[in-house]
Design an enzyme around this catalytic site. Sequence first.
Site, mmCIF file in Angstrom:
data_model
loop_
_atom_site.group_PDB
_atom_site.id
_atom_site.type_symbol
_atom_site.label_atom_id
_atom_site.label_comp_id
_atom_site.label_asym_id
_atom_site.label_seq_id
_atom_site.Cartn_x
_atom_site.Cartn_y
_atom_site.Cartn_z
ATOM 1 N N ASP A 13 -5.856 -11.525 -0.486
ATOM 2 C CA ASP A 13 -6.372 -10.413 -1.289
ATOM 3 C C ASP A 13 -7.891 -10.251 -1.187
ATOM 4 O O ASP A 13 -8.553 -9.850 -2.147
ATOM 5 C CB ASP A 13 -5.953 -10.564 -2.765
ATOM 6 C CG ASP A 13 -4.448 -10.680 -2.917
ATOM 7 O OD1 ASP A 13 -3.743 -10.033 -2.121
ATOM 8 O OD2 ASP A 13 -3.984 -11.411 -3.815
ATOM 9 N N LYS A 16 -8.478 -7.160 3.061
ATOM 10 C CA LYS A 16 -8.185 -6.999 4.498
ATOM 11 C C LYS A 16 -7.742 -5.568 4.808
ATOM 12 O O LYS A 16 -8.127 -5.000 5.823
ATOM 13 C CB LYS A 16 -7.077 -7.989 4.919
ATOM 14 C CG LYS A 16 -7.503 -9.458 4.735
ATOM 15 C CD LYS A 16 -6.386 -10.415 5.080
ATOM 16 C CE LYS A 16 -5.230 -10.399 4.094
ATOM 17 N NZ LYS A 16 -5.562 -10.907 2.747
ATOM 18 N N ALA A 39 2.681 -9.808 1.648
ATOM 19 C CA ALA A 39 1.358 -9.179 1.714
ATOM 20 C C ALA A 39 1.353 -7.867 0.932
ATOM 21 O O ALA A 39 2.368 -7.187 0.828
ATOM 22 C CB ALA A 39 1.004 -8.898 3.170
ATOM 23 N N GLY A 40 0.190 -7.545 0.392
ATOM 24 C CA GLY A 40 -0.015 -6.244 -0.238
ATOM 25 C C GLY A 40 -1.426 -5.822 0.127
ATOM 26 O O GLY A 40 -2.387 -6.397 -0.369
ATOM 27 N N HIS A 41 -1.554 -4.881 1.054
ATOM 28 C CA HIS A 41 -2.867 -4.472 1.556
ATOM 29 C C HIS A 41 -3.175 -3.059 1.069
ATOM 30 O O HIS A 41 -2.408 -2.134 1.330
ATOM 31 C CB HIS A 41 -2.895 -4.543 3.085
ATOM 32 C CG HIS A 41 -2.730 -5.950 3.610
ATOM 33 N ND1 HIS A 41 -2.709 -6.249 4.941
ATOM 34 C CD2 HIS A 41 -2.612 -7.132 2.956
ATOM 35 C CE1 HIS A 41 -2.568 -7.564 5.084
ATOM 36 N NE2 HIS A 41 -2.503 -8.115 3.900
ATOM 37 N N GLN A 225 -2.262 -12.725 4.102
ATOM 38 C CA GLN A 225 -2.581 -13.928 3.310
ATOM 39 C C GLN A 225 -4.012 -14.401 3.625
ATOM 40 O O GLN A 225 -4.843 -13.569 3.949
ATOM 41 C CB GLN A 225 -1.553 -15.042 3.555
ATOM 42 C CG GLN A 225 -0.173 -14.767 2.953
ATOM 43 C CD GLN A 225 0.690 -13.848 3.781
ATOM 44 O OE1 GLN A 225 0.910 -14.090 4.950
ATOM 45 N NE2 GLN A 225 1.192 -12.794 3.180
HETATM 46 P P1 GDP Z 1 -5.757 -7.563 0.885
HETATM 47 O O1 GDP Z 1 -4.438 -8.156 0.563
HETATM 48 O O2 GDP Z 1 -6.685 -8.549 1.502
HETATM 49 O O3 GDP Z 1 -5.671 -6.312 1.725
HETATM 50 O O4 GDP Z 1 -6.409 -7.145 -0.501
HETATM 51 P P2 GDP Z 1 -5.678 -6.362 -1.717
HETATM 52 O O5 GDP Z 1 -5.470 -4.951 -1.297
HETATM 53 O O6 GDP Z 1 -4.503 -7.130 -2.180
HETATM 54 O O7 GDP Z 1 -6.758 -6.514 -2.844
HETATM 55 C C1 GDP Z 1 -8.055 -6.007 -2.681
HETATM 56 C C2 GDP Z 1 -8.335 -4.973 -3.791
HETATM 57 O O8 GDP Z 1 -9.715 -4.733 -3.849
HETATM 58 C C3 GDP Z 1 -7.695 -3.632 -3.543
HETATM 59 O O9 GDP Z 1 -7.367 -3.068 -4.792
HETATM 60 C C4 GDP Z 1 -8.795 -2.830 -2.864
HETATM 61 O O10 GDP Z 1 -8.674 -1.423 -3.065
HETATM 62 C C5 GDP Z 1 -9.995 -3.361 -3.586
HETATM 63 N N1 GDP Z 1 -11.251 -3.373 -2.811
HETATM 64 C C6 GDP Z 1 -11.430 -3.651 -1.486
HETATM 65 N N2 GDP Z 1 -12.753 -3.667 -1.191
HETATM 66 C C7 GDP Z 1 -13.406 -3.412 -2.351
HETATM 67 C C8 GDP Z 1 -14.784 -3.341 -2.701
HETATM 68 O O11 GDP Z 1 -15.690 -3.556 -1.900
HETATM 69 N N3 GDP Z 1 -15.071 -3.065 -4.017
HETATM 70 C C9 GDP Z 1 -14.104 -2.869 -4.952
HETATM 71 N N4 GDP Z 1 -14.478 -2.613 -6.198
HETATM 72 N N5 GDP Z 1 -12.794 -2.926 -4.647
HETATM 73 C C10 GDP Z 1 -12.458 -3.209 -3.373
HETATM 74 P P1 IMO Z 2 -2.209 -10.663 1.156
HETATM 75 O O1 IMO Z 2 -1.876 -10.387 2.601
HETATM 76 C C1 IMO Z 2 -2.294 -13.545 -2.102
HETATM 77 C C2 IMO Z 2 0.879 -16.553 -2.160
HETATM 78 C C3 IMO Z 2 1.885 -16.470 -3.288
HETATM 79 C C4 IMO Z 2 2.205 -17.942 -3.453
HETATM 80 C C5 IMO Z 2 2.189 -18.457 -2.024
HETATM 81 C C6 IMO Z 2 3.567 -18.567 -1.378
HETATM 82 O O2 IMO Z 2 -2.019 -9.485 0.275
HETATM 83 O O3 IMO Z 2 -3.549 -11.299 1.039
HETATM 84 P P2 IMO Z 2 5.232 -16.749 -0.413
HETATM 85 O O4 IMO Z 2 5.935 -15.613 -1.089
HETATM 86 O O5 IMO Z 2 4.357 -16.345 0.723
HETATM 87 O O6 IMO Z 2 6.168 -17.866 -0.038
HETATM 88 O O7 IMO Z 2 4.276 -17.369 -1.573
HETATM 89 O O8 IMO Z 2 1.386 -17.554 -1.291
HETATM 90 N N1 IMO Z 2 0.721 -15.321 -1.363
HETATM 91 C C7 IMO Z 2 -0.326 -14.492 -1.453
HETATM 92 N N2 IMO Z 2 -1.397 -14.535 -2.291
HETATM 93 N N3 IMO Z 2 -2.200 -12.588 -1.165
HETATM 94 C C8 IMO Z 2 -1.144 -12.561 -0.321
HETATM 95 O O9 IMO Z 2 -1.065 -11.695 0.714
HETATM 96 C C9 IMO Z 2 -0.128 -13.528 -0.462
HETATM 97 N N4 IMO Z 2 1.035 -13.772 0.161
HETATM 98 C C10 IMO Z 2 1.543 -14.880 -0.393
HETATM 99 O O10 IMO Z 2 1.323 -15.902 -4.443
HETATM 100 O O11 IMO Z 2 1.171 -18.587 -4.159
HETATM 101 MG MG MG Z 3 -3.137 -8.371 -1.063
#
Ligand code: GDP
Ligand code: IMO
Ligand code: MG
Length: 430
Positions: A13, A16, A39-41, A225
């Site tokens: 998170d 990415k 993953a949740g991007h 991750q």
């Molecule tokens: P990922 O899994 O690495 O792609 O990250 P996530 O999407 O799960 O979580 C990142 C969160 O931060 C998302 O809600 C993005 O929209 C937000 N985000 C990314 N870059 C920035 C930033 O520079 N500033 C702020 N305030 N939010 C950001």
């Molecule tokens: P992105 O790509 C944050 C964590 C879970 C748990 C551990 C194992 O969005 O960064 P799993 O379901 O993979 O067997 O869970 O890994 N986890 C993540 N934490 N961001 C993620 O993906 C994750 N994918 C898995 O919360 O602790």
């Molecule tokens: Mg994520």
Amino acid sequence: MACVVVVGSQWGDEGKGKVVDLLTEGVSGIVRFQGGNNAGHTLVVGGEKFILHLIPSGILYADKTSYIGNGVVVDPEVLLMEIDRLISRGVEVGPQRLRLSERAQVIMPYHKALDLAREKAKGGAAIGTTGRGIGPCYEDKAARVGVRVCDLLEPELLKAKIEANVKEKNFWLTSYYQEPALDPAAILEQYLAYGRRLAPHVTDVSLELDGLLKAGKNLLFEGAQGTHLDIDHGTYPYVTSSNPVAGSACTGAGVGVTRLNSVQGLVKAYTTRVGGGPFPTELLDATGEWLRDKGGEFGSTTGRPRRCGWLDAVVVRHAVRLSGITGLCITKLDVLTGLDKIKLCVAYRLPDGSTLEALPASLTRLAQCQPVYEEFAGWRDDLTGIRRYEDLPQACRVYLGRLSELAGAPLTLVSVGPERESTIMLKKVF
Ligand code: GDP
Ligand code: IMO
Ligand code: MG
């Protein structure tokens, strides 16, 4: 021709999705190589928010091709839902735009059931998985009983595999975990239907990527991750079941190691973690809550509140070493605006007074590690409109400069908001 890998340097998170979307402009293909819909991007483009779980974060560009490599574990139900959802929002996701490896492993209903049953049985010692069946699917891959995407297109073979697997999994589900049994005939019917819909996307991803590279095109590899969730190098057993480190881009996409040119390490300006496991700089106080609120730190996949803490340079330096990170992409710097003081962990101190500059393998030893902090002045300026590094407040530059020095890698970009445009570029990536 350039191949760039984007990896998370912390526990996931890091942002990415935003950075991959931004860098996609310079490439022809975007490739997911490990993980699955754990993953949740998140991408924010033109004020619209998209959360992607399996489809690469380059999908919003009409002239680029997205690839799901062999190292990914694919839940076809989720993939089809994601395709439909994007189409309903006007994004073109035809078979030529989204390519799926015939060698990727398929997440089956018994993987999800076992993931949930195991977590429930572990009680307080649960890993806190996403419950998406990721671990059990990779187990079957290693046990050589997994269903691959190509199997979805061979009804007789699929039937035999499902029957053999369900027989064994039902034994565990019913006799060991006291969970309901699954019906192999219903699963077969459902998965044959998924296969028919996905067939036009199915291909040899490695061959297609090779073709692009031979034509001089650029590729972007999108890690899921983060480094410290890596099954080999992370805080085992509180990890995921794949290798999020950069080296896995080669095995997970079928691209030779000599093809990779650079690795961008994503670093959130503070630290978060979802699920269980060690987190040396975690803040269980009002500052931690403040970061969660201000940063909107709730899981993009499960909605769980993320644990929050100070930035840990030990964690980042470790990631730089493991993935050969050549540049740092700092995200969410804007979230820190308003804090009087900001702390950065530079080393760990053990009870005997010695210090450590890398994470130990033993969780017992890691639990004894106390962060050694350097303290920095905060800033109150709104950063979201800033586009040049020299326009950042002096306090920001001091903080980032020290991080870069400790991590041993230069800065590539600094993100100051979720939108594609809210970015300060320091170096060209392509
Ligand atoms: P990922 O899994 O690495 O792609 O990250 P996530 O999407 O799960 O979580 C990142 C969160 O931060 C998302 O809600 C993005 O929209 C937000 N985000 C990314 N870059 C920035 C930033 O520079 N500033 C702020 N305030 N939010 C950001
Ligand atoms: P992105 O790509 C944050 C964590 C879970 C748990 C551990 C194992 O969005 O960064 P799993 O379901 O993979 O067997 O869970 O890994 N986890 C993540 N934490 N961001 C993620 O993906 C994750 N994918 C898995 O919360 O602790
Ligand atoms: Mg994520």
